[in-house]
Write a protein that holds these residues in place. Sequence first.
Motif, PDB file in Angstrom:
ATOM      1  N   LEU A 285      65.167 108.437  -3.119  1.00  0.00           N
ATOM      2  CA  LEU A 285      66.393 109.212  -2.976  1.00  0.00           C
ATOM      3  C   LEU A 285      66.607 109.523  -1.499  1.00  0.00           C
ATOM      4  O   LEU A 285      65.643 109.695  -0.748  1.00  0.00           O
ATOM      5  CB  LEU A 285      66.296 110.516  -3.783  1.00  0.00           C
ATOM      6  CG  LEU A 285      66.142 110.355  -5.299  1.00  0.00           C
ATOM      7  CD1 LEU A 285      65.967 111.734  -5.949  1.00  0.00           C
ATOM      8  CD2 LEU A 285      67.358 109.648  -5.900  1.00  0.00           C
ATOM      9  N   PHE A 286      67.857 109.606  -1.081  1.00  0.00           N
ATOM     10  CA  PHE A 286      68.133 109.853   0.333  1.00  0.00           C
ATOM     11  C   PHE A 286      67.656 111.240   0.768  1.00  0.00           C
ATOM     12  O   PHE A 286      67.148 111.403   1.866  1.00  0.00           O
ATOM     13  CB  PHE A 286      69.630 109.686   0.625  1.00  0.00           C
ATOM     14  CG  PHE A 286      70.045 108.244   0.727  1.00  0.00           C
ATOM     15  CD1 PHE A 286      69.852 107.537   1.903  1.00  0.00           C
ATOM     16  CD2 PHE A 286      70.593 107.584  -0.349  1.00  0.00           C
ATOM     17  CE1 PHE A 286      70.214 106.207   2.009  1.00  0.00           C
ATOM     18  CE2 PHE A 286      70.975 106.259  -0.262  1.00  0.00           C
ATOM     19  CZ  PHE A 286      70.778 105.557   0.919  1.00  0.00           C
ATOM     20  N   GLY A 287      67.838 112.225  -0.081  1.00  0.00           N
ATOM     21  CA  GLY A 287      67.381 113.570   0.254  1.00  0.00           C
ATOM     22  C   GLY A 287      68.145 114.178   1.413  1.00  0.00           C
ATOM     23  O   GLY A 287      69.104 113.606   1.940  1.00  0.00           O
ATOM     24  N   LYS A 288      67.689 115.329   1.851  1.00  0.00           N
ATOM     25  CA  LYS A 288      68.389 116.068   2.899  1.00  0.00           C
ATOM     26  C   LYS A 288      68.268 115.389   4.262  1.00  0.00           C
ATOM     27  O   LYS A 288      69.212 115.393   5.065  1.00  0.00           O
ATOM     28  CB  LYS A 288      67.842 117.498   2.976  1.00  0.00           C
ATOM     29  CG  LYS A 288      68.618 118.392   3.925  1.00  0.00           C
ATOM     30  CD  LYS A 288      68.094 119.815   3.884  1.00  0.00           C
ATOM     31  CE  LYS A 288      68.897 120.709   4.829  1.00  0.00           C
ATOM     32  NZ  LYS A 288      68.420 122.105   4.813  1.00  0.00           N
ATOM     33  N   GLN A 289      67.124 114.782   4.545  1.00  0.00           N
ATOM     34  CA  GLN A 289      66.883 114.179   5.854  1.00  0.00           C
ATOM     35  C   GLN A 289      67.223 112.693   5.906  1.00  0.00           C
ATOM     36  O   GLN A 289      67.210 112.097   6.977  1.00  0.00           O
ATOM     37  CB  GLN A 289      65.408 114.368   6.249  1.00  0.00           C
ATOM     38  CG  GLN A 289      64.969 115.815   6.341  1.00  0.00           C
ATOM     39  CD  GLN A 289      65.758 116.583   7.394  1.00  0.00           C
ATOM     40  OE1 GLN A 289      66.086 116.059   8.453  1.00  0.00           O
ATOM     41  NE2 GLN A 289      66.084 117.823   7.075  1.00  0.00           N
ATOM     42  N   GLY A 290      67.516 112.100   4.748  1.00  0.00           N
ATOM     43  CA  GLY A 290      67.780 110.676   4.719  1.00  0.00           C
ATOM     44  C   GLY A 290      66.509 109.858   4.624  1.00  0.00           C
ATOM     45  O   GLY A 290      65.414 110.397   4.425  1.00  0.00           O
ATOM     46  N   LEU A 291      66.638 108.545   4.782  1.00  0.00           N
ATOM     47  CA  LEU A 291      65.502 107.627   4.682  1.00  0.00           C
ATOM     48  C   LEU A 291      65.338 106.853   5.982  1.00  0.00           C
ATOM     49  O   LEU A 291      66.335 106.538   6.665  1.00  0.00           O
ATOM     50  CB  LEU A 291      65.722 106.641   3.534  1.00  0.00           C
ATOM     51  CG  LEU A 291      65.768 107.241   2.122  1.00  0.00           C
ATOM     52  CD1 LEU A 291      66.202 106.191   1.113  1.00  0.00           C
ATOM     53  CD2 LEU A 291      64.406 107.817   1.744  1.00  0.00           C
ATOM     54  N   PRO A 292      64.097 106.526   6.353  1.00  0.00           N
ATOM     55  CA  PRO A 292      63.880 105.780   7.603  1.00  0.00           C
ATOM     56  C   PRO A 292      64.462 104.372   7.523  1.00  0.00           C
ATOM     57  O   PRO A 292      64.284 103.666   6.520  1.00  0.00           O
ATOM     58  CB  PRO A 292      62.355 105.751   7.742  1.00  0.00           C
ATOM     59  CG  PRO A 292      61.824 105.999   6.368  1.00  0.00           C
ATOM     60  CD  PRO A 292      62.826 106.863   5.674  1.00  0.00           C
ATOM     61  N   ILE A 293      65.143 103.974   8.596  1.00  0.00           N
ATOM     62  CA  ILE A 293      65.758 102.645   8.639  1.00  0.00           C
ATOM     63  C   ILE A 293      64.719 101.577   8.935  1.00  0.00           C
ATOM     64  O   ILE A 293      64.748 100.481   8.379  1.00  0.00           O
ATOM     65  CB  ILE A 293      66.880 102.618   9.702  1.00  0.00           C
ATOM     66  CG1 ILE A 293      67.967 103.634   9.362  1.00  0.00           C
ATOM     67  CG2 ILE A 293      67.485 101.222   9.825  1.00  0.00           C
ATOM     68  CD1 ILE A 293      68.985 103.843  10.468  1.00  0.00           C
ATOM     69  N   GLY A 294      63.788 101.897   9.802  1.00  0.00           N
ATOM     70  CA  GLY A 294      62.759 100.936  10.178  1.00  0.00           C
ATOM     71  C   GLY A 294      61.956 101.458  11.352  1.00  0.00           C
ATOM     72  O   GLY A 294      62.229 102.535  11.895  1.00  0.00           O
ATOM     73  N   LYS A 295      60.973 100.703  11.762  1.00  0.00           N
ATOM     74  CA  LYS A 295      60.089 101.117  12.844  1.00  0.00           C
ATOM     75  C   LYS A 295      60.880 101.309  14.136  1.00  0.00           C
ATOM     76  O   LYS A 295      61.620 100.429  14.569  1.00  0.00           O
ATOM     77  CB  LYS A 295      58.995 100.069  13.041  1.00  0.00           C
ATOM     78  CG  LYS A 295      57.950 100.476  14.070  1.00  0.00           C
ATOM     79  CD  LYS A 295      56.861  99.422  14.184  1.00  0.00           C
ATOM     80  CE  LYS A 295      55.793  99.841  15.213  1.00  0.00           C
ATOM     81  NZ  LYS A 295      54.735  98.808  15.335  1.00  0.00           N
ATOM     82  N   GLY A 296      60.690 102.479  14.751  1.00  0.00           N
ATOM     83  CA  GLY A 296      61.366 102.781  16.006  1.00  0.00           C
ATOM     84  C   GLY A 296      62.809 103.176  15.859  1.00  0.00           C
ATOM     85  O   GLY A 296      63.503 103.410  16.852  1.00  0.00           O
ATOM     86  N   LEU A 297      63.281 103.259  14.614  1.00  0.00           N
ATOM     87  CA  LEU A 297      64.674 103.619  14.348  1.00  0.00           C
ATOM     88  C   LEU A 297      64.729 104.982  13.675  1.00  0.00           C
ATOM     89  O   LEU A 297      63.709 105.539  13.268  1.00  0.00           O
ATOM     90  CB  LEU A 297      65.339 102.558  13.473  1.00  0.00           C
ATOM     91  CG  LEU A 297      65.328 101.122  14.037  1.00  0.00           C
ATOM     92  CD1 LEU A 297      65.878 100.148  13.006  1.00  0.00           C
ATOM     93  CD2 LEU A 297      66.146 101.060  15.328  1.00  0.00           C
ATOM     94  N   GLY A 298      65.936 105.528  13.563  1.00  0.00           N
ATOM     95  CA  GLY A 298      66.112 106.830  12.951  1.00  0.00           C
ATOM     96  C   GLY A 298      66.238 106.761  11.449  1.00  0.00           C
ATOM     97  O   GLY A 298      65.874 105.754  10.808  1.00  0.00           O
ATOM     98  N   ASN A 299      66.783 107.821  10.852  1.00  0.00           N
ATOM     99  CA  ASN A 299      67.016 107.886   9.414  1.00  0.00           C
ATOM    100  C   ASN A 299      68.480 107.620   9.101  1.00  0.00           C
ATOM    101  O   ASN A 299      69.360 107.789   9.949  1.00  0.00           O
ATOM    102  CB  ASN A 299      66.624 109.263   8.872  1.00  0.00           C
ATOM    103  CG  ASN A 299      65.119 109.496   8.929  1.00  0.00           C
ATOM    104  OD1 ASN A 299      64.347 108.560   9.114  1.00  0.00           O
ATOM    105  ND2 ASN A 299      64.703 110.739   8.771  1.00  0.00           N
TER     106      ASN A 299
END
Length: 431
Positions: A67-81
Amino acid sequence: MPKKIFVLDTNIILHDHKALRKFQDNDLVIPIAVVEELDKFKKGNDALSFNARGFMRDINKISEGKLFGKQGLPIGKGLGNIKLEPNHPFAPEFQDLFKDDIQDHRILATAMWVRDNNPDKFVALVTKDINLRMKAKAAGMEAQDYLTDKLDEEKIEGTEKEVIDLTLPASDGLETIDCKTPNQLYKITWKGSQAEPLAARYDANQKQVVQVPVRYAYGIKPRNIEQRFALDACLNPNTQLVSLTGGAGTGKTLLALAAALEQEKNYDQIILSRPAVTLGNQDIGFLPGDQKMKMSPFLQPLMDNLNVIKAQFSPSSKQAMKIEGLLKDEKLLITPLAYIRGRSLGKAYFIIDEAQNLTPHEIKTIITRAGEGTKMVFTGDIFQIDQPYLDQWSNGLTHLNEKMAGQRLFQHIFLRKGERSELSEIAAKLL
């Protein structure tokens, strides 16, 4: 440095479906209104549909089993959510400012909600829609263009100055010119001489500067030195990728087509194509008739150039009959660009007109279709763009000229002088 939050508009994704991986370690927010708009593009074979599907597949992979949740999900290494954000209404003080319930306003309202709920972070709406950026700024919301694939002004100007004016001592020849850049173009004069400048080009195969002669192609003769460079590039079998840019009436498409006909024996097929850019960005389905009738208005300019070449000969001439035979046998094929995807173009002479209306990704898709023995010629005017979310800095033709510069197989010529008519040239300069 604290992370930033960027709220992406639909047109960013339709322009570049890999955009979510180009914001470094900053967080991204995708309003549900964007997902709703992308749903309209999931079917089809054009670039917009391709980008919409590619983005949704990427989002699905990121969120699989989570689930995405409040903070979201990580896009990938070295990237944000990344986070999908439900639609939010405007704050009461802005509800009278934006009364129409449209997707742009839903996206803007959501971006403003994200900003207000993250007071400790920099939040910006990223959109290629100038009108939406203006609306955002009127409401006090930071709004930015998507700059990842935009080139600097200096680089664009550089693509228009690829010809070097050179004055040599009277005793020097072309062999004295020190050059290592493939297909570098020169206008050469000699001190004390009143003769017209000599057209020359650095030939990487011969490893020397060679003269560019005046050449004819299927009855068409270059009228100025830039056209001479252009026709030479289109006729040169060692130059497999050519870009011709310039204003209306400079002869870009005519020269490319004449060169193709002159060399038709060397190719299995000559293909002429152009993107179908419709009024109001509507799909061609709204036009009456079958596929051929729908595409006729878009492909007519290519037929006009073909008719100019045919007019050089009498209707019963061998050349005119040859053109008719090529059309009948579909060795000379005028076709919509949308039907090129997925094909492998072997031993073809492929002319893509109005290429300034293509994205960098579309240009790459087309060039990667090239098989053995294929030559591609892109023509266009980067200052006459009909796509709403492209400009002179971000279109595919500009990227092609900048990224491929210096490659042995590539040559770019900027045509300055209009040759269609005196009226056309005056209008291009003054209006």
